[in-house]
Write an enzyme that holds these catalytic residues in place. Structure first.
Site, PDB file in Angstrom:
ATOM      1  N   TRP A  86       0.867  -1.193   0.000  1.00 41.77           N
ATOM      2  CA  TRP A  86       0.000   0.000   0.000  1.00 41.77           C
ATOM      3  C   TRP A  86       0.897   1.235   0.000  1.00 41.77           C
ATOM      4  CZ3 TRP A  86      -5.101   2.069   0.940  1.00 41.77           C
ATOM      5  CH2 TRP A  86      -6.124   1.154   0.704  1.00 41.77           C
ATOM      6  N   HIS A 119     -10.388   3.515   9.563  1.00 40.88           N
ATOM      7  CA  HIS A 119      -9.428   2.449   9.302  1.00 40.88           C
ATOM      8  C   HIS A 119      -8.033   2.798   9.789  1.00 40.88           C
ATOM      9  CE1 HIS A 119     -12.142   0.156   6.782  1.00 40.88           C
ATOM     10  NE2 HIS A 119     -11.233  -0.781   6.809  1.00 40.88           N
TER      11      HIS A 119
HETATM   12  N1  RBF Z   1      -2.755  -0.230   4.209  1.00 40.71           N
HETATM   13  C1  RBF Z   1      -1.703   0.615   4.349  1.00 40.71           C
HETATM   14  O1  RBF Z   1      -0.564   0.165   4.442  1.00 40.71           O
HETATM   15  N2  RBF Z   1      -1.900   1.982   4.371  1.00 40.71           N
HETATM   16  C2  RBF Z   1      -3.130   2.541   4.301  1.00 40.71           C
HETATM   17  O2  RBF Z   1      -3.228   3.786   4.304  1.00 40.71           O
HETATM   18  C3  RBF Z   1      -4.254   1.675   4.183  1.00 40.71           C
HETATM   19  N3  RBF Z   1      -5.496   2.197   4.138  1.00 40.71           N
HETATM   20  C4  RBF Z   1      -6.557   1.336   4.057  1.00 40.71           C
HETATM   21  C5  RBF Z   1      -7.860   1.847   4.040  1.00 40.71           C
HETATM   22  C6  RBF Z   1      -8.942   0.995   3.949  1.00 40.71           C
HETATM   23  C7  RBF Z   1     -10.319   1.575   3.923  1.00 40.71           C
HETATM   24  C8  RBF Z   1      -8.724  -0.415   3.879  1.00 40.71           C
HETATM   25  C9  RBF Z   1      -9.892  -1.394   3.787  1.00 40.71           C
HETATM   26  C10 RBF Z   1      -7.455  -0.938   3.897  1.00 40.71           C
HETATM   27  C11 RBF Z   1      -6.365  -0.073   3.978  1.00 40.71           C
HETATM   28  N4  RBF Z   1      -5.059  -0.590   3.995  1.00 40.71           N
HETATM   29  C12 RBF Z   1      -4.005   0.266   4.124  1.00 40.71           C
HETATM   30  C13 RBF Z   1      -4.789  -2.050   3.780  1.00 40.71           C
HETATM   31  C14 RBF Z   1      -4.642  -2.836   5.104  1.00 40.71           C
HETATM   32  O3  RBF Z   1      -3.358  -2.583   5.674  1.00 40.71           O
HETATM   33  C15 RBF Z   1      -4.779  -4.350   4.830  1.00 40.71           C
HETATM   34  O4  RBF Z   1      -3.875  -4.728   3.810  1.00 40.71           O
HETATM   35  C16 RBF Z   1      -6.181  -4.755   4.400  1.00 40.71           C
HETATM   36  O5  RBF Z   1      -7.138  -4.240   5.287  1.00 40.71           O
HETATM   37  C17 RBF Z   1      -6.313  -6.294   4.333  1.00 40.71           C
HETATM   38  O6  RBF Z   1      -6.097  -6.871   5.609  1.00 40.71           O
END
Ligand code: RBF
Length: 161
Positions: free
Chosen positions: A31, A97
């Site tokens: 991400w 989140h």
């Molecule tokens: N993962 C990140 O590393 N940074 C983020 O800013 C981030 N924002 C997210 C926002 C939402 C609404 C969701 C559903 C997930 C986000 N994730 C983010 C992914 C999270 O770390 C993880 O990979 C997923 O939720 C699957 O377990």
């Protein structure tokens, strides 16, 4: 409160002994990949500066920051390492989140470190905006990936005292 100071971290260059012969794991979240790739680049740069052999650096990728502690746990199980750094970037969005993920990752890293005895370093940016993250991934606030690598080296040295 925002600060006008440039960089409030301790890090100003060489602050640890060379780490030749030590092995380190790096777990990187996909991400916000542009940011996390810069953190990774910074970490690799510092490991090289501190004489860590590139064959002694094991890098795993995970989808998001939430998966970092689990990725680090798997890495510790599969590889004999002296420390692991977790690199991620969580940006405040319109939902809650951010809080859940940031809390879970911080606690997961701490728990894994305490339970495994292997230092697990929290190299995760938690910012309000993308630009703030950029400034901490090789911008005017330095590169927190570099700091994470130096922290891992310092903690690994503590284990061999
Ligand atoms: N993962 C990140 O590393 N940074 C983020 O800013 C981030 N924002 C997210 C926002 C939402 C609404 C969701 C559903 C997930 C986000 N994730 C983010 C992914 C999270 O770390 C993880 O990979 C997923 O939720 C699957 O377990």
């Amino acid at each position: 409160m925002t600060s006008k100071k440039k960089n409030l971290s301790f890090f100003e260059g060489k602050t640890a002994s060379d780490a030749k012969g030590k092995r380190f794991g790096i777990v990187v979240a996909d991400w916000n990949k542009e940011i996390t790739d810069s953190l990774l680049e910074g970490a690799l740069y510092r490991f090289k500066e501190y004489q860590v052999d590139k064959n002694d650096i094991i890098t795993y990728r995970v989808p998001g920051s939430f998966e970092l502690p689990q990725g680090a746990g798997i890495l510790i199980e599969q590889e004999e390492v002296d420390g692991v750094i977790c690199l991620g970037c969580i940006i405040q969005g319109e939902t809650r989140h951010f809080e859940f993920i940031a809390q879970a990752v911080a606690q997961g890293c701490m728990k894994l470190g305490l339970e495994s005895g292997i230092p697990v370093i929290f190299g995760v940016l938690t910012t309000d905006t993308y630009d703030q993250a950029l400034q901490r991934a090789g911008g005017k606030h330095g590169n927190k990936g570099e700091e994470a690598a130096v922290t891992a080296i310092q903690m690994a040295a503590l284990r061999s005292v």
